[in-house]
Design an enzyme around this catalytic site. Structure first.
Site, short mmCIF file in Angstrom:
data_model
loop_
_atom_site.label_atom_id
_atom_site.label_comp_id
_atom_site.label_asym_id
_atom_site.label_seq_id
_atom_site.Cartn_x
_atom_site.Cartn_y
_atom_site.Cartn_z
N GLY A 69 -24.32 -15.48 28.60
CA GLY A 69 -25.62 -15.46 27.93
C GLY A 69 -26.64 -14.80 28.83
O GLY A 69 -26.42 -14.68 30.04
N HIS A 100 -29.62 -23.76 27.55
CA HIS A 100 -29.85 -23.13 28.86
C HIS A 100 -30.73 -21.89 28.68
O HIS A 100 -31.68 -21.68 29.45
CB HIS A 100 -28.48 -22.78 29.47
CG HIS A 100 -28.50 -21.96 30.72
ND1 HIS A 100 -28.04 -22.42 31.94
CD2 HIS A 100 -28.90 -20.68 30.95
CE1 HIS A 100 -28.17 -21.48 32.85
NE2 HIS A 100 -28.69 -20.40 32.28
N GLU A 101 -30.43 -21.08 27.66
CA GLU A 101 -31.21 -19.84 27.43
C GLU A 101 -32.62 -20.17 26.92
O GLU A 101 -33.59 -19.52 27.30
CB GLU A 101 -30.48 -18.92 26.45
CG GLU A 101 -29.06 -18.53 26.82
CD GLU A 101 -28.91 -17.93 28.20
OE1 GLU A 101 -29.93 -17.49 28.76
OE2 GLU A 101 -27.79 -17.94 28.73
N GLN A 151 -34.78 -12.69 32.33
CA GLN A 151 -33.89 -12.46 33.48
C GLN A 151 -33.81 -10.98 33.86
O GLN A 151 -33.39 -10.65 34.96
CB GLN A 151 -32.48 -13.01 33.20
CG GLN A 151 -32.46 -14.54 33.06
CD GLN A 151 -31.07 -15.05 32.77
OE1 GLN A 151 -30.66 -15.12 31.62
NE2 GLN A 151 -30.31 -15.38 33.82
N HIS A 194 -34.84 -20.79 29.74
CA HIS A 194 -35.34 -19.57 30.39
C HIS A 194 -36.61 -19.07 29.70
O HIS A 194 -37.55 -18.62 30.36
CB HIS A 194 -34.29 -18.45 30.33
CG HIS A 194 -33.25 -18.51 31.40
ND1 HIS A 194 -33.56 -18.45 32.74
CD2 HIS A 194 -31.89 -18.58 31.34
CE1 HIS A 194 -32.44 -18.48 33.45
NE2 HIS A 194 -31.40 -18.57 32.62
N CYS A 235 -25.77 -19.80 36.48
CA CYS A 235 -26.83 -18.94 35.96
C CYS A 235 -26.83 -17.64 36.75
O CYS A 235 -26.74 -17.66 37.97
CB CYS A 235 -28.19 -19.63 36.10
SG CYS A 235 -29.56 -18.65 35.47
N LEU A 236 -26.93 -16.53 36.03
CA LEU A 236 -26.93 -15.23 36.70
C LEU A 236 -28.15 -15.07 37.61
O LEU A 236 -28.12 -14.26 38.53
CB LEU A 236 -26.89 -14.10 35.66
CG LEU A 236 -25.59 -14.04 34.84
CD1 LEU A 236 -25.71 -13.01 33.73
CD2 LEU A 236 -24.40 -13.74 35.73
O1 GNR Z 1 -22.89 -16.94 32.43
C1 GNR Z 1 -23.39 -18.06 32.28
N1 GNR Z 1 -22.59 -19.16 32.20
C2 GNR Z 1 -23.05 -20.41 31.82
C3 GNR Z 1 -22.21 -21.49 32.04
C4 GNR Z 1 -22.62 -22.75 31.66
C5 GNR Z 1 -23.85 -22.95 31.08
C6 GNR Z 1 -24.70 -21.88 30.89
C7 GNR Z 1 -24.30 -20.62 31.25
S1 GNR Z 1 -25.37 -19.27 30.97
C8 GNR Z 1 -24.86 -18.20 32.25
C9 GNR Z 1 -25.58 -16.87 32.12
C10 GNR Z 1 -27.06 -17.08 32.32
O2 GNR Z 1 -27.59 -17.24 33.39
N2 GNR Z 1 -27.80 -17.17 31.24
O3 GNR Z 1 -29.11 -17.42 31.32
NI NI Z 2 -29.34 -18.58 33.14
#
Ligand code: GNR
Ligand code: NI
Length: 172
Positions: free
Chosen positions: A46, A136-137, A51, A140, A94-95
């Site tokens: 995601g 999670h997104e 980001q 952000h 998270c990236l």
């Molecule tokens: O790649 C991603 N893996 C992930 C694993 C568990 C819960 C959320 C994520 S999102 C993350 C990519 C990212 O940072 N998205 O904002």
């Molecule tokens: Ni993230």
């Protein structure tokens, strides 16, 4: 298409409150195409626009397994309409917080509303990894990172390691 640089914590731009999209047009679709290429290359499942430094309420995602081929998803101006009382734990990454993982507890299911790639309004019930990743997104878009769900001690340790890694990178 283009691969965009991903902003990493503790960069304060990740704390920005992203703003609603006014029009789903070709410029926005180009941004989402570039976000997906960036996400696939990273690789991640995601990505929120902030980001890559764009403070718009836009999310891309792909939770498919390699065997089934790609399944890109686009969520514009997403809203969470409902969350379940039962919670689920997931080991999140998270990236923007590279190489750190931690268990985060969130509602196990949610009902969401968003505009799709064509600008059509959609509603959907989510569970499992989709519900986790969507939340999670959504965080952000509101300037929140998964490490904000951890204890202050765990968060500070991760941020310190990130700063150290970035310093090492800068002098390498
Ligand atoms: O790649 C991603 N893996 C992930 C694993 C568990 C819960 C959320 C994520 S999102 C993350 C990519 C990212 O940072 N998205 O904002
Ligand atoms: Ni993230």
């Amino acid at each position: 298409m283009a691969i965009l640089p991903i902003i990493e914590a503790p960069d304060q731009s990740l704390r920005t409150l992203s703003q609603p999209v006014e029009k789903v047009d070709d410029d926005l679709r180009r941004l989402m195409d570039n976000m997906l290429e960036t996400m696939y290359t990273a690789p991640g499942i995601g990505l929120a626009a902030i980001q890559v430094g764009v403070p718009k309420r836009v999310i891309v995602m792909d939770l498919s397994h390699d065997e089934d081929g790609p399944a890109p998803r686009h969520f514009i101006n997403p809203e969470i309409l409902w969350t379940s009382e039962d919670l689920a734990n997931y080991n999140e990454g998270c990236l923007s917080v590279p190489e750190h993982y931690a268990d985060v507890e969130r509602p196990a299911q949610c009902r969401v509303r968003y505009l799709d790639y064509e600008g059509e309004i959609r509603e959907e019930e989510m569970d499992g990894l989709l519900a986790t990743c969507f939340q999670h997104e959504m965080d952000h878009l509101n300037g929140i990172l998964f490490i904000d769900h951890l204890s202050s001690l765990k968060r500070q340790i991760i941020l310190k390691k990130l700063r150290k890694a970035q310093k090492a990178e800068a002098t390498a």
